[in-house]
Design an enzyme around this catalytic site. Structure first.
Site, short mmCIF file in Angstrom:
data_model
loop_
_atom_site.label_atom_id
_atom_site.label_comp_id
_atom_site.label_asym_id
_atom_site.label_seq_id
_atom_site.Cartn_x
_atom_site.Cartn_y
_atom_site.Cartn_z
CG ASP A 34 -8.58 -6.11 9.61
OD1 ASP A 34 -9.81 -6.39 9.29
OD2 ASP A 34 -8.16 -6.40 10.62
CG ASP B 299 -13.64 -6.32 12.36
OD1 ASP B 299 -14.15 -6.12 13.52
OD2 ASP B 299 -12.65 -5.83 12.00
CG HIS C 130 -13.92 -4.23 7.91
ND1 HIS C 130 -13.62 -5.62 7.00
CD2 HIS C 130 -12.98 -4.59 8.84
CE1 HIS C 130 -13.08 -6.25 7.76
NE2 HIS C 130 -12.59 -5.81 8.85
ZN LIG Z 1 -11.24 -6.26 10.50
#
Ligand SMILES: [Zn+2]
Ligand SMILES: *[C@@H]1O[C@H](CO)[C@@H](O)[C@H](O)[C@H]1NC(C)=O
Length: 999
Positions: free
Chosen positions: A68, A190, A440
């Protein structure tokens, strides 16, 4: 097929130097040349896949990590492995370790996704290490998938920012690795629901296929039975197939390894213990468990190939653990083949798996809707993040507008814009800040508070540096070296120069390719001003008192008592300058009348208010003679705290779960004040100490503005609150409403209904919420009521004739999806809870003409004019007005991108902004001349690219896929060859590199 041109065009492209018409003398049909990956003596991409066995079940093991770009930690903390007390994760070690392990065994494969991280790591490697990595890439052992700067959110991102962030990542990969660095597959394992417009963009970026992990649990169950977890997504109703067709696969296990097979240092599954002399020999057990999983997985997919994602969040920091066990797994499972085993396991990548699906030559279920909303259980709808962190969402949207202005001025201002009287700088910092903000867990609002602060800080830093560019460029274009001031607090009436100065100028830069009329509203302390335009002509202006709500929200940040309002007319892709001078003997500011508001109107629209309640009661379009009954009010849903018999799911950053389907009314009535003048008329409504609104109509506006101010949401009662505004109209909607996808095509939504499966609705409100990116509307045969938003928000149509939009949320519990914090925003200015202000723009039209109003309106909201201020009167020789275009572009055409590319070339994207069915006028094809486009630049050469600008258009060769409904394969639609005349069909975006010379 248009392959014949490839080789000759390629030769020309290296220098982009020949004027276009020459290109078309060359060409003719020849065989398609070898793919670039073969010609250079390397073997990457599809060439480098391991062989499979046609008569067996082939299991593609895909080693991967999900990194991430900010979530529980900031992007920098994740990169370095800092703050491992929050979460153990360090991307630099992952890449170090993986490269090391790939070198140990040429069979091993790894995919890497997030270019924001890879770019940081690459910069720090020695030349020798860079060569080693290039070799791994050239041999297909390290493969990039997706390849954008980040893996963008799909619900809350605007297409223009998504295209930019994909372009940035993919361009770096192409510049660094050439064709072997070009990802073939899009990979969104994701994001929490999937937007049709993302699929359309990915198709136009040249991806052969798309994989993701999260899909509604009911949808998945049906697809497993029907073997439809792999499908063909037709992602546009306007672009000719297969332009926006994208093969789409739903991964079997989210993005995690199958149960019992996680061999990362962060997992506890048993390693393969393969020494028969030792006690714990478990090879037979492991192989048997694996075969069971493989066999059951193969029952829910169509071919004799299945994929397994071997990795998860931030895994492979000690890659030896994974690879050592995967090597053994492959060896021991395949060893069974000697005794009749029918399973073949291999190291693979998503593109190698995709290639096998393509070779299967099957037809695939066709899908034309999207994958929203996403629920992972009956009471777990991920529809809260459509609105979470509304201030960050707005800041991200404004930053996009500022970035586009900055990039345009870098081009129009020439070299002076990066090195000029105000310093040396460029747009890169803001580009990167915007790119990470698309992640995200960024604009989605699902990160921890300190990470949200970090995203905002990056945007602010980027904008500060872009201001240098803007000041330099405007100095170059205007010939004035006067210092420019920026006022980012105008929405709360804060602007030091206009508050204190007796004479100043305002330059209005318009980033759109058509002229706009825009209301300027400045905090002032005088009562009367003389405003004149660039030609010295006086302009109508109005002074009105600052409202109570504005004084409360700005707190100690400004001190103006009045606001000066006037309308400006700004030229396309250019600026104009207005002068403002305080009049000494001025009339007093317009009085505020505390009376029951009756109505406000201009030449286009009229809004009527109920004298009893102070609420809006009807809305008319005076040109078309339409009137609808329309009430609007504010409500809050009581957020579930998880203490509930049906489920213990609370509302949180991701999930919207109201405790009851009936929202609480904040106030039955509004106290109102009315201000009426020649420039603007407004009704100021006061609902409660934490909800107020101004309903506004400017003289030349075709939209009614609802400026809402919400917060601090009270929590002394220990109840989490999710505030909505609801419009209840006389329009007969029959449970249908419409929302846009990433700011582009509009999709129909039906209450308690999904187009591809029979829905069992379990959340009557949250299960009917959809992302609204830039607009939503309701309509019947006569009337269409459209709401244009200034940021991404969630909304629904729960009752006939009504449309509700969630504005703000403040929650007291974490929703157990990992973020580990309740969504309870405070700041140093708002220790008592965040106050958020925004606006909705309302239009009323006939359905067949509504887009003619809402399309330009929404673009104008995304790319707002930028105001800059200078003290005093402009010097006599200052150029007060400028347009970068020879003429405004036709109304259907939007100039999406104008930015520096390299050397003397610029990147240009032109877009047809109408859907094919939307407007009798707007939906016609339209032609633009590139040669006659710019006022100050000659265009010397042009080449066309794919949407992400990492591949020449004529080299695009995508896999073709056959939908079940159609018998014959689709032919590639004929495309116009590049020329000076560019024709755009509805919803088409065309991307060009232009070689230019400033005149
Ligand atoms: Zn993620
Ligand atoms: C991609 O990189 C290659 C090799 O450096 C270059 O020749 C090609 O022009 C690049 N493609 C684009 C679209 O920039």
């Amino acid at each position: 097929m248009t392959e014949g041109k490839v080789s000759t065009m390629a030769a020309d492209r290296q220098h982009l130097s020949t004027a276009v018409p020459l290109l078309f003398l060359l060409g003719g049909l020849s065989a398609f040349p070898l793919g670039p990956e073969k010609s250079a003596g390397v073997s990457c991409g599809y060439e480098s896949c391991h062989p499979t066995k046609p008569d067996m079940l082939n299991v593609h093991l895909v080693p991967h990590t999900h990194d991430d770009v900010g979530w529980l930690k900031t992007v920098d903390q994740y990169y370095y492995g800092d703050r491992n007390d929050i979460q153990h994760a360090g991307v630099q070690y992952i890449l170090d370790s993986v490269v090391d392990q790939l070198l140990k065994n040429p069979d091993r494969r790894f995919i890497y996704v997030e270019t924001a991280f890879f770019f940081r790591w690459w910069k720090q490697q020695s030349p020798a290490m860079q060569e080693t990595v290039k070799q791994l890439v050239n041999e297909g052992r390290l493969e990039f998938v997706n390849g954008g700067w980040c893996m963008s959110d799909e619900a809350t991102t605007h297409y223009s920012a998504v295209i930019d962030q994909m372009t940035m990542g993919l361009r770096f990969l192409n510049d660094t690795f050439g064709p072997c660095g070009r990802p073939r597959v899009a990979w969104h394992i994701d994001p929490f629901g999937h937007a049709r417009e993302h699929a359309s963009m990915f198709a136009q970026m040249g991806f052969d296929g798309f994989f993701f992990g999260r899909v509604d649990y009911q949808d998945r169950a049906r697809r497993m039975l029907a073997r439809e977890q792999e499908l063909l997504w037709r992602a546009s109703d306007s672009l000719t197939p297969p332009l926006a067709d994208l093969f789409t696969g739903i991964l079997p296990n989210g993005y995690n390894p199958p149960e019992g097979f996680c061999w990362d240092q962060s997992c506890d599954d048993p390693p393969i213990r393969d020494d028969p002399d030792l006690e714990d020999y478990n090879v037979n057990d492991v192989v048997q468990r694996f075969l069971n999983i493989a066999n059951s997985q193969s029952k829910v997919y169509k071919t004799n190939h299945i994929i397994m994602t071997m990795g998860s969040d931030f895994q492979y920091e000690n890659a030896n653990l994974w690879y050592k066990n995967l090597d053994k797994l492959i060896r021991y499972v395949n060893a069974r083949q000697a005794s009749g085993g029918r399973v073949n396991v291999l190291y693979s990548t998503p593109s190698c798996y995709l290639q096998e699906l393509h070779r299967a030559n099957l037809s695939w279920a066709l899908k034309t809707d999207d994958f929203f909303p996403y629920a992972d259980d009956a009471h777990d709808f991920w529809t809260g993040y459509f609105t979470s962190r509304p201030a960050l969402k707005r800041y991200e949207r404004i930053s996009n507008g500022n970035l586009q202005t900055c990039k345009q001025l870098e081009v129009l201002g020439g070299p002076f814009s990066s090195t000029g009287p105000f310093g040396q700088d460029d747009s890169l910092t803001l580009q990167r800040a915007m790119a990470v903000a698309q992640h995200h867990d960024a604009v989605s609002g699902t990160e921890k508070q300190h990470v949200a602060n970090d995203y905002a800080r990056r945007l602010a830093d980027g904008w500060r540096r872009c201001q240098v560019v803007v000041s330099n460029a405007l100095a170059a274009l205007s010939g004035s070296m006067a210092e420019r001031f920026y006022c980012d607090g105008l929405n709360i009436s804060v602007c030091p120069i206009s508050e204190s100065s007796k004479q100043f100028s305002v330059s209005v830069y318009n980033p759109l390719a058509r002229p706009v009329v825009w209301p300027v509203r400045l905090p002032v302390n005088g009562t009367a001003y003389l405003v004149s335009d660039a030609g010295g002509r006086p302009v109508d202006s109005q002074v009105l008192p600052v409202s109570r709500a504005t004084r409360e929200v700005r707190r100690s940040r400004g001190f103006a008592v009045n606001e000066l309002v006037f309308q400006v007319r700004a030229p396309p892709l250019g600026y104009t300058t207005y002068s403002v001078t305080l009049r000494t003997a001025g009339a007093p500011a317009a009085a505020v009348q505390r009376r029951a508001a009756a109505s406000i109107q201009n030449k286009f629209l009229k809004a009527t208010f109920d004298p009893e309640t102070g609420l809006l009661s009807s809305f008319s379009n005076l040109e078309t003679n339409q009137t609808v009954q329309l009430t609007q009010n504010f409500y809050w849903y009581n957020a579930s705290d998880g203490n509930n018999s049906a489920s213990d799911q609370p509302s949180g950053a991701y999930i919207f779960r109201p405790n009851s389907s009936t929202p609480f009314l904040i106030s039955k009535t509004a106290k109102t004040e009315i201000v009426q003048g020649s420039v603007v008329q407004e009704v100021r409504q006061w609902f409660s100490p934490w909800v107020s609104q101004v309903v506004r109509l400017y003289a030349d506006s075709r939209a009614l503005e609802l400026e809402w101010t919400v917060g601090p949401l009270p929590i002394q009662d220990d109840l989490g609150k999710e505030v909505i505004t609801r419009l209840d109209s006389s329009i007969q909607t029959g449970g249908v409403f419409y929302t846009d996808s990433n700011g582009r095509e509009v999709l129909q939504r039906k209450k308690d209904f999904r187009p591809t499966w029979k829905l069992r609705q379990s959340e009557p409100v949250a299960g009917n919420y959809y992302p609204i990116n830039s607009r939503a509307f309701i309509k019947d045969d006569e009337d269409q009521l459209t709401v244009v938003t200034d940021r991404s928000q969630g909304g629904g149509s729960i009752r006939n004739g009504s449309l509700e939009i969630m504005l703000h949320r403040r929650l007291l519990y974490d929703d157990v999806r990992g973020v580990g914090e309740p969504l309870n925003e405070t700041s140093h200015v708002f220790p008592d809870g965040l106050v958020v202000r925004g606006r909705l723009l309302l239009t009323l039209d006939r359905p067949a003409a509504a887009a003619d109003t809402h399309r330009p309106l929404a673009q104008q909201e995304v790319l707002q004019p930028l105001l800059t201020f200078t003290e005093g009167a402009p010097k006599p020789d200052t150029q007060l007005e400028f347009s970068g275009l020879q003429a405004a572009l036709p109304p259907a055409v939007h100039l999406l991108t104008l930015s520096r590319w390299d050397g003397d070339s610029v990147l240009l994207r032109l877009e047809h902004q109408f859907q094919s069915w939307e407007s009798d006028v707007g939906s016609q094809p339209v032609t633009v001349s590139l040669q006659k486009l710019f006022a100050t630049m000659d265009v010397l050469g042009v080449s066309e690219l794919n949407l992400s600008a990492n591949q020449w258009k004529d080299e695009m060769q995508r896999f073709q896929w056959r939908p079940e409904e159609e018998e014959r394969p689709l032919l590639k639609p004929l495309e116009d060859p590049p020329s000076w005349e560019v024709t755009l069909k509805p919803m088409e975006i065309r991307t060009f590199v232009l070689r230019v010379r400033l005149r």
